[in-house]
Design a protein around this motif. Structure first.
Motif, short mmCIF file in Angstrom:
data_model
loop_
_atom_site.label_atom_id
_atom_site.label_comp_id
_atom_site.label_asym_id
_atom_site.label_seq_id
_atom_site.Cartn_x
_atom_site.Cartn_y
_atom_site.Cartn_z
N TRP A 119 0.89 -1.09 -0.01
CA TRP A 119 -0.05 -0.04 0.09
C TRP A 119 1.01 1.18 0.05
O TRP A 119 2.14 1.18 0.72
CB TRP A 119 -0.81 -0.05 1.31
N PRO A 138 -4.65 -2.41 -2.43
CA PRO A 138 -3.18 -2.89 -2.54
C PRO A 138 -2.84 -2.93 -4.06
O PRO A 138 -3.59 -2.96 -4.88
CB PRO A 138 -3.63 -4.57 -2.18
N GLN A 169 1.16 -5.41 4.45
CA GLN A 169 -0.13 -5.79 5.06
C GLN A 169 -0.22 -5.53 6.57
O GLN A 169 -1.05 -5.16 7.23
CB GLN A 169 -0.66 -6.90 4.45
#
Length: 261
Positions: free
Chosen positions: A178, A230, A256
């Protein structure tokens, strides 16, 4: 460079290496579990490949290991052991926090995270664990179980047992990340940033990247974290370049396990 950094960090995180980051010199048994039936086995799914803990090759105690690219259908027989409170609360190889009361495990070469069925060969008992760590690095042992998994298999007293492991779900072929472009206290400013990022990313790579706002309480204020993702790791450099060209040079890459920190 991003992948190189991930490899470097992953090597530091390998739990089988004896390092000063642990406050205890020796491992020891956690507090007993009152109701082991209350700890459910995880549901196997194919998760994105962890950006940490998956170098193509690494070395521990003078021995080289190669992480599998594809583990679908993999089986192995050997000795299972377990690890406990020395490692509790510390980072696993893929950057998550090791919890002795969760159904997890460590393996030397499976891609992280993988879901594995572990069956005791002498009793037929079986559990499902999520492999998120590296180890065990003792000769002859093939998997290191969390304390909870060891209790379910009744391995916690003897310490080891003969097992067969079967991969139920291997991770997807590529890691995802991300990109956080800002953390703003003003929700209106966060929304304007989200709209701007959506414009920038519309023509990069797949062009359908999710740009979201994720509020997080920080003391007396709420930070509105604006993130893209993502994003498959292979697409990250192009997105970073596009953001840099638009003046967003301080964007932060997140795996994550870092999303809620």
């Amino acid at each position: 460079m991003i992948r190189g950094l991930a490899v470097l960090v992953s090597l530091v995180l390998l739990h089988g290496c004896a390092t000063s980051r642990y406050q205890h010199a020796n491992d020891f048994t956690p507090a007993p579990i009152a109701d082991i039936k209350a700890i459910a086995d995880p549901v196997p799914v194919s998760e994105p490949r962890s950006s940490l803990g998956n170098p193509s090759r690494y070395r521990v105690l003078g021995k080289d290991y190669e992480v599998m690219k594809d583990a679908e259908g993999f089986t192995q027989e050997g000795i299972a052991s377990w690890y406990g409170m020395k490692f509790h609360g510390h980072d696993t190889s893929n950057g998550e926090t090791f919890d002795v009361y969760k159904m997890t495990a460590a393996h030397k070469t499976l891609p992280l995270p993988s879901y594995v069925k572990v069956t005791r060969k002498d009793t037929g008992q079986s559990v499902i664990v999520r492999v998120n760590d590296r180890g065990p690095f003792h000769e002859g042992r093939i998997i290191d179980l969390s304390y909870a998994a060891a209790v379910k298999l009744n391995i916690h007293n003897d310490g080891t047992a003969p097992v067969k492991i079967e991969v139920l779900k291997a991770p997807l072929s590529e890691a995802v990340l991300w990109i956080q472009a800002g953390a703003l206290s003003n929700p209106g400013s966060a929304e304007r940033l989200r709209e701007k990022l959506s414009e920038i990313t519309a023509n990069v790579g797949a062009g359908d990247w999710t740009v979201g706002i994720y509020p997080k309480e920080k003391g007396d204020i709420t930070l509105h974290r604006v993130r893209i993702g993502p994003v498959p790791e292979s697409e990250v450099p192009a997105l970073i370049e596009a953001l840099n060209n638009e003046g967003f040079a301080k964007s932060v890459l997140l795996s994550q396990h870092q999303l809620e920190r």
